[in-house]
Design an enzyme around this catalytic site. Structure first.
Site, PDB file in Angstrom:
ATOM      1  N   CYS A  91       0.818  -1.229   0.000  1.00 41.96           N
ATOM      2  CA  CYS A  91       0.000   0.000   0.000  1.00 41.96           C
ATOM      3  C   CYS A  91       0.845   1.269   0.000  1.00 41.96           C
ATOM      4  O   CYS A  91       0.346   2.348  -0.301  1.00 41.96           O
ATOM      5  CB  CYS A  91      -0.925   0.008   1.213  1.00 41.96           C
ATOM      6  SG  CYS A  91      -2.020  -1.409   1.267  1.00 41.96           S
ATOM      7  N   HIS A 104      -3.188   7.304   3.273  1.00 42.86           N
ATOM      8  CA  HIS A 104      -3.605   6.020   2.709  1.00 42.86           C
ATOM      9  C   HIS A 104      -4.964   5.667   3.301  1.00 42.86           C
ATOM     10  O   HIS A 104      -5.166   5.742   4.519  1.00 42.86           O
ATOM     11  CB  HIS A 104      -2.565   4.946   3.039  1.00 42.86           C
ATOM     12  CG  HIS A 104      -3.024   3.565   2.734  1.00 42.86           C
ATOM     13  ND1 HIS A 104      -3.665   3.234   1.559  1.00 42.86           N
ATOM     14  CD2 HIS A 104      -2.955   2.409   3.458  1.00 42.86           C
ATOM     15  CE1 HIS A 104      -3.956   1.944   1.569  1.00 42.86           C
ATOM     16  NE2 HIS A 104      -3.552   1.421   2.714  1.00 42.86           N
ATOM     17  N   ASN A 106     -10.220  -0.002   0.573  1.00 42.47           N
ATOM     18  CA  ASN A 106      -8.758   0.082   0.543  1.00 42.47           C
ATOM     19  C   ASN A 106      -8.272  -0.395  -0.830  1.00 42.47           C
ATOM     20  O   ASN A 106      -8.375  -1.578  -1.142  1.00 42.47           O
ATOM     21  CB  ASN A 106      -8.185  -0.785   1.671  1.00 42.47           C
ATOM     22  CG  ASN A 106      -6.673  -0.748   1.725  1.00 42.47           C
ATOM     23  OD1 ASN A 106      -6.015  -0.307   0.788  1.00 42.47           O
ATOM     24  ND2 ASN A 106      -6.124  -1.229   2.825  1.00 42.47           N
TER      25      ASN A 106
HETATM   26  O1  UT7 Z   1      -3.648  -1.257   3.639  1.00 43.72           O
HETATM   27  C1  UT7 Z   1      -3.143  -2.341   4.372  1.00 43.72           C
HETATM   28  C2  UT7 Z   1      -3.267  -2.036   5.784  1.00 43.72           C
HETATM   29  N1  UT7 Z   1      -4.437  -2.642   6.377  1.00 43.72           N
HETATM   30  C3  UT7 Z   1      -5.054  -2.017   7.378  1.00 43.72           C
HETATM   31  O2  UT7 Z   1      -4.740  -0.889   7.677  1.00 43.72           O
HETATM   32  C4  UT7 Z   1      -6.083  -2.741   8.186  1.00 43.72           C
HETATM   33  C5  UT7 Z   1      -6.028  -2.269   9.622  1.00 43.72           C
HETATM   34  N2  UT7 Z   1      -6.967  -3.007  10.467  1.00 43.72           N
HETATM   35  C6  UT7 Z   1      -8.287  -2.741  10.450  1.00 43.72           C
HETATM   36  O3  UT7 Z   1      -8.738  -1.906   9.687  1.00 43.72           O
HETATM   37  C7  UT7 Z   1      -9.166  -3.477  11.416  1.00 43.72           C
HETATM   38  O4  UT7 Z   1      -8.366  -4.247  12.295  1.00 43.72           O
HETATM   39  C8  UT7 Z   1     -10.215  -4.411  10.737  1.00 43.72           C
HETATM   40  C9  UT7 Z   1     -11.252  -3.578  10.038  1.00 43.72           C
HETATM   41  C10 UT7 Z   1      -9.528  -5.330   9.750  1.00 43.72           C
HETATM   42  C11 UT7 Z   1     -10.908  -5.265  11.785  1.00 43.72           C
HETATM   43  O5  UT7 Z   1     -11.498  -4.389  12.754  1.00 43.72           O
HETATM   44  P1  UT7 Z   1     -11.293  -4.668  14.310  1.00 43.72           P
HETATM   45  O6  UT7 Z   1     -11.998  -3.619  15.017  1.00 43.72           O
HETATM   46  O7  UT7 Z   1      -9.799  -4.767  14.555  1.00 43.72           O
HETATM   47  O8  UT7 Z   1     -12.025  -6.041  14.499  1.00 43.72           O
HETATM   48  P2  UT7 Z   1     -11.483  -7.398  15.125  1.00 43.72           P
HETATM   49  O9  UT7 Z   1     -10.687  -8.140  14.115  1.00 43.72           O
HETATM   50  O10 UT7 Z   1     -10.854  -7.120  16.458  1.00 43.72           O
HETATM   51  O11 UT7 Z   1     -12.849  -8.160  15.396  1.00 43.72           O
HETATM   52  C12 UT7 Z   1     -13.814  -7.658  16.354  1.00 43.72           C
HETATM   53  C13 UT7 Z   1     -15.047  -8.503  16.261  1.00 43.72           C
HETATM   54  C14 UT7 Z   1     -14.776  -9.997  16.337  1.00 43.72           C
HETATM   55  O12 UT7 Z   1     -15.849 -10.597  17.013  1.00 43.72           O
HETATM   56  P3  UT7 Z   1     -15.710 -11.030  18.564  1.00 43.72           P
HETATM   57  O13 UT7 Z   1     -14.565 -11.965  18.616  1.00 43.72           O
HETATM   58  O14 UT7 Z   1     -15.449  -9.750  19.304  1.00 43.72           O
HETATM   59  O15 UT7 Z   1     -17.041 -11.646  18.866  1.00 43.72           O
HETATM   60  C15 UT7 Z   1     -14.802 -10.422  14.881  1.00 43.72           C
HETATM   61  O16 UT7 Z   1     -15.166 -11.774  14.729  1.00 43.72           O
HETATM   62  O17 UT7 Z   1     -15.685  -8.268  14.989  1.00 43.72           O
HETATM   63  C16 UT7 Z   1     -15.885  -9.527  14.347  1.00 43.72           C
HETATM   64  N3  UT7 Z   1     -15.791  -9.295  12.902  1.00 43.72           N
HETATM   65  C17 UT7 Z   1     -16.847  -9.036  12.127  1.00 43.72           C
HETATM   66  N4  UT7 Z   1     -18.155  -8.907  12.402  1.00 43.72           N
HETATM   67  C18 UT7 Z   1     -18.979  -8.612  11.384  1.00 43.72           C
HETATM   68  C19 UT7 Z   1     -14.679  -9.299  12.137  1.00 43.72           C
HETATM   69  N5  UT7 Z   1     -15.008  -9.047  10.874  1.00 43.72           N
HETATM   70  C20 UT7 Z   1     -16.337  -8.869  10.834  1.00 43.72           C
HETATM   71  C21 UT7 Z   1     -17.245  -8.572   9.808  1.00 43.72           C
HETATM   72  N6  UT7 Z   1     -18.554  -8.454  10.123  1.00 43.72           N
HETATM   73  N7  UT7 Z   1     -16.857  -8.379   8.520  1.00 43.72           N
END
Ligand code: UT7
Length: 315
Positions: A113, A241, A271
């Site tokens: 990226c 970004h 993204n």
């Molecule tokens: O350009 C490359 C660089 N990439 C990035 O900058 C990505 C940076 N990271 C992020 O943007 C975030 O970490 C994500 C958007 C990828 C994920 O968000 P998060 O707030 O870190 O979520 P998480 O992975 O900690 O998951 C929280 C909860 C989990 O459920 P429990 O375990 O709390 O019950 C996940 O299972 O959200 C759940 N979850 C979803 N729920 C509904 C994860 N993905 C989804 C989804 N829909 N698509």
């Protein structure tokens, strides 16, 4: 003193728009989660379009805006991790399609990226040694090709697109003060290739990338300001970004950047990896928010891990 300035910008995205509602039909997710956790509402995914078609669309627009013809271009660098083919490179294919000169370097570069900023810095060095003083720099990615559709935390994030910039090198221009860095890590963000596992599927530990980004973005801003001996107030516009709206919001809050000095288009594009920064630049130019004389600080981060910042002006 010598360096590059932006002369023209362009962008191109595939026609098909995938909404958050479309995502709920593919994986176990919901519109509210995607919007609140990422800021994304839609993203563009290719159907018949090639990576090359997106590059050509963005490059033609940038050349037109710059008022530069293909035969004036002294080098072409495409930042990408998803070209149509490994050989010929996307840049060589573009050279053929646009009729760029045959005696110039055209090649691809992969810094995920952050690629567009790596490519800009590379272009500044290339043009210093070239008799032609204009360069074509692109960021283009078709991440929909490598999405893991069984991972709901990553598949909802990515869109396809291309952004392009025509830059001009001049002895009297200031350098872009590029501050770039890498830290090799194949656990946090990984896309296999033609090496040992041969699976081109994206895997990412989102939380770890988030933490890395929240630390890297201000570090890059500080480094660029120090290197250029400028302050936050000297910057007309901040281009981040577009990976997650919350990462941008944190940076904006930290530096008290007013709404008229930054921009988010992640809600429409998601993204788009290497294309994200040049698409923002092109949209800002179209909207008249930046133009001749504007000083823009760009910040990127991504897989590798890679990060970078650069300060650039419009000619
Ligand atoms: O350009 C490359 C660089 N990439 C990035 O900058 C990505 C940076 N990271 C992020 O943007 C975030 O970490 C994500 C958007 C990828 C994920 O968000 P998060 O707030 O870190 O979520 P998480 O992975 O900690 O998951 C929280 C909860 C989990 O459920 P429990 O375990 O709390 O019950 C996940 O299972 O959200 C759940 N979850 C979803 N729920 C509904 C994860 N993905 C989804 C989804 N829909 N698509």
């Amino acid at each position: 003193m010598s360096g590059i300035k932006l002369r023209g910008t362009g962008h191109c995205a595939p026609e098909r728009i995938m909404t958050n509602t479309d995502m709920t039909k593919i994986v176990d997710t919901n519109e509210e989660w995607i919007l609140s956790r990422t800021g994304i509402e839609t993203r563009h995914h290719v159907t018949g379009e090639r990576h090359l078609d997106l590059c050509v669309g963005a490059a033609k627009m940038a050349l037109e805006h710059a008022g530069i013809s293909p035969d004036q271009i002294g080098a072409c660098v495409v930042a990408t991790l998803t070209p149509d083919d490994l050989v010929p490179s996307a840049a060589c294919a573009l050279q053929r399609e646009l009729g760029l000169p045959g005696d110039i370097p055209c090649f691809d570069l992969n810094a995920a990226c952050t690629g567009f900023l790596f490519a800009l810095h590379t272009m500044e060095c290339l043009l210093a040694a070239s008799p032609r003083k204009f360069g074509l720099v692109l960021g283009c990615d078709v991440l929909s090709r490598i999405i893991n559709w069984s991972d709901r935390s990553t598949c909802i994030l990515f869109g396809d697109g291309a952004g392009a910039a025509v830059v001009e090198w001049n002895e009297s221009f200031e350098t872009i003060h590029a501050q770039l860095g890498c830290q090799g890590d194949d656990q946090i963000l990984h896309v296999g290739g033609v090496g040992h596992d041969r699976t081109s599927v994206l895997s990412m530990d989102g939380q770890k990338v988030f933490k890395f980004a929240v630390e890297a973005v201000p570090r890059c801003i500080d480094q660029v300001l120090t290197a250029s001996d400028r302050s936050i107030d000297d910057v007309d516009f901040f281009v981040f970004h577009q990976a997650n709206a919350r990462i941008i919001d944190l940076a904006v809050r930290k530096y008290h950047i007013p709404p008229e000095k930054y921009y988010k288009n992640i809600s429409e594009y998601g993204n788009t990896s290497a294309a994200s920064i040049p698409i923002v630049l092109s949209e800002l130019y179209q909207l008249g928010k930046i133009g001749p004389g504007s000083r823009v600080l760009c910040v990127g981060f991504g897989g590798g891990l890679t990060w970078g910042g650069a300060l650039m002006e419009f000619a």
